[in-house]
Scaffold this motif. Structure first.
Motif, PDB file in Angstrom:
ATOM      1  N   LEU A  59       0.821  -1.203   0.000  1.00  0.00           N
ATOM      2  CA  LEU A  59       0.000   0.000   0.000  1.00  0.00           C
ATOM      3  C   LEU A  59       0.861   1.261   0.000  1.00  0.00           C
ATOM      4  N   ARG A  60       1.928   1.237   0.782  1.00  0.00           N
ATOM      5  CA  ARG A  60       2.807   2.416   0.863  1.00  0.00           C
ATOM      6  C   ARG A  60       3.423   2.728  -0.497  1.00  0.00           C
ATOM      7  N   GLY A  61       3.875   1.679  -1.185  1.00  0.00           N
ATOM      8  CA  GLY A  61       4.480   1.884  -2.490  1.00  0.00           C
ATOM      9  C   GLY A  61       3.491   2.414  -3.506  1.00  0.00           C
ATOM     10  N   ALA A  62       2.264   1.881  -3.475  1.00  0.00           N
ATOM     11  CA  ALA A  62       1.240   2.331  -4.419  1.00  0.00           C
ATOM     12  C   ALA A  62       0.818   3.765  -4.132  1.00  0.00           C
ATOM     13  N   LEU A  63       0.628   4.088  -2.852  1.00  0.00           N
ATOM     14  CA  LEU A  63       0.180   5.426  -2.490  1.00  0.00           C
ATOM     15  C   LEU A  63       1.256   6.468  -2.786  1.00  0.00           C
ATOM     16  N   ALA A  64       2.512   6.074  -2.662  1.00  0.00           N
ATOM     17  CA  ALA A  64       3.620   7.013  -2.844  1.00  0.00           C
ATOM     18  C   ALA A  64       3.658   7.605  -4.242  1.00  0.00           C
TER      19      ALA A  64
END
Length: 208
Positions: free
Chosen positions: A128-133
Motif C-alpha cells: 500500500l505504501r508503495g502504491a500510495l507514494a
C-alpha cells in the motif's frame, strides 16, 4: 505529475463507483471513515455489497489507490495531448507541471486530500505504501520530462522534482501557502506556482 477522473483503466461501473466513494469518504472524514458499510451507505446499495467486490480493507484500499493512480495518469496524458505552447521547452514543461499541480489543488483536490488521509493505512504495509507514494506524481513521467529537457541524470532529477512537488502541494493544502487565500484555476493561483516550478526545472535540467 497528474481533468476529469476517468475509467480508462477499464474498471466496471460498480467497482468504479466504490473506488470513488472510498476517496470521497477519506477526503471528507479521514481514513477511519472508510469502511465497507460506509461505502455501501454512501452509494445507497445493500449492506454487504462492497464486501462482495472487495472482501478485505486491504483489497478495498488497493483498488481505490489503483483507481487514483489511473486518474493521475489520464490527467497527465490529457495535458500532453494539448497543443504545445509556449515554444520554449522549459516554459512548456513549466506550464505542464503548473497545470497538473493546479488540478490537484482545484478539480482534483478531493484526490489529494484522500491520498494524505489514507497514508496512515500504509504503516507496516509496503504494498500500500508503495502504491500510495506514486499515485499522484509519477517518477517515470517526471523522468521522461527531464530527459526531454536534457538533464544529465534524469532519474535522480525526477526523484528530486517529485519531492519538490510533494512539498509544494502540501504547502498549498495545509502549510503556510494555504493561508494566502489563493484560488486554484485562477491566474493568481497559477502565478504562485510558476516561478518556483520554473526554477526547479531549470536547475534540475542544467538550464539554470
Amino acid at each position: 505529475m497528474a481533468a476529469a477522473r476517468s475509467t480508462s483503466d477499464n474498471t466496471p461501473p460498480r467497482r468504479h463507483a466504490i473506488c470513488e466513494a472510498v476517496l470521497d469518504l477519506a477526503a471528507a472524514g479521514g481514513n477511519r471513515a472508510v469502511t465497507h458499510h460506509a461505502v455501501d451507505d454512501r452509494l445507497g446499495i445493500a449492506r454487504g455489497s462492497t464486501s462482495y467486490y472487495y472482501r478485505t480493507r486491504h483489497d478495498l484500499l488497493t483498488a481505490a489507490i489503483t483507481h487514483l493512480t489511473a486518474a493521475s495518469r489520464d490527467a497527465f496524458h490529457t495535458a500532453l495531448d494539448t497543443p504545445a505552447e509556449p515554444a520554449d521547452p522549459l516554459d512548456r514543461a513549466t506550464e505542464l507541471v503548473v497545470g497538473q499541480l493546479d488540478l490537484l489543488l482545484g478539480d482534483r483536490r478531493r484526490d489529494a486530500l484522500a491520498r494524505y488521509a489514507l497514508a496512515a493505512d500504509t504503516a507496516g504495509n509496503d504494498d500500500l505504501r508503495g502504491a500510495l507514494a506514486v499515485c499522484l506524481f509519477s517518477p517515470t513521467a517526471a523522468e521522461s520530462l527531464l530527459t526531454t529537457l536534457g538533464a544529465d541524470d534524469p532519474a535522480r532529477a525526477a526523484r528530486d522534482l517529485v519531492s519538490l512537488l510533494e512539498g509544494l502541494l502540501f504547502d498549498r493544502l495545509h502549510g503556510a501557502r494555504s493561508l494566502l487565500g489563493l484560488t486554484p484555476g485562477t491566474p493568481a493561483g497559477r502565478a504562485d506556482l510558476r516561478p518556483a516550478i520554473r526554477r526547479w526545472l531549470a536547475a534540475l535540467s542544467g538550464r539554470g
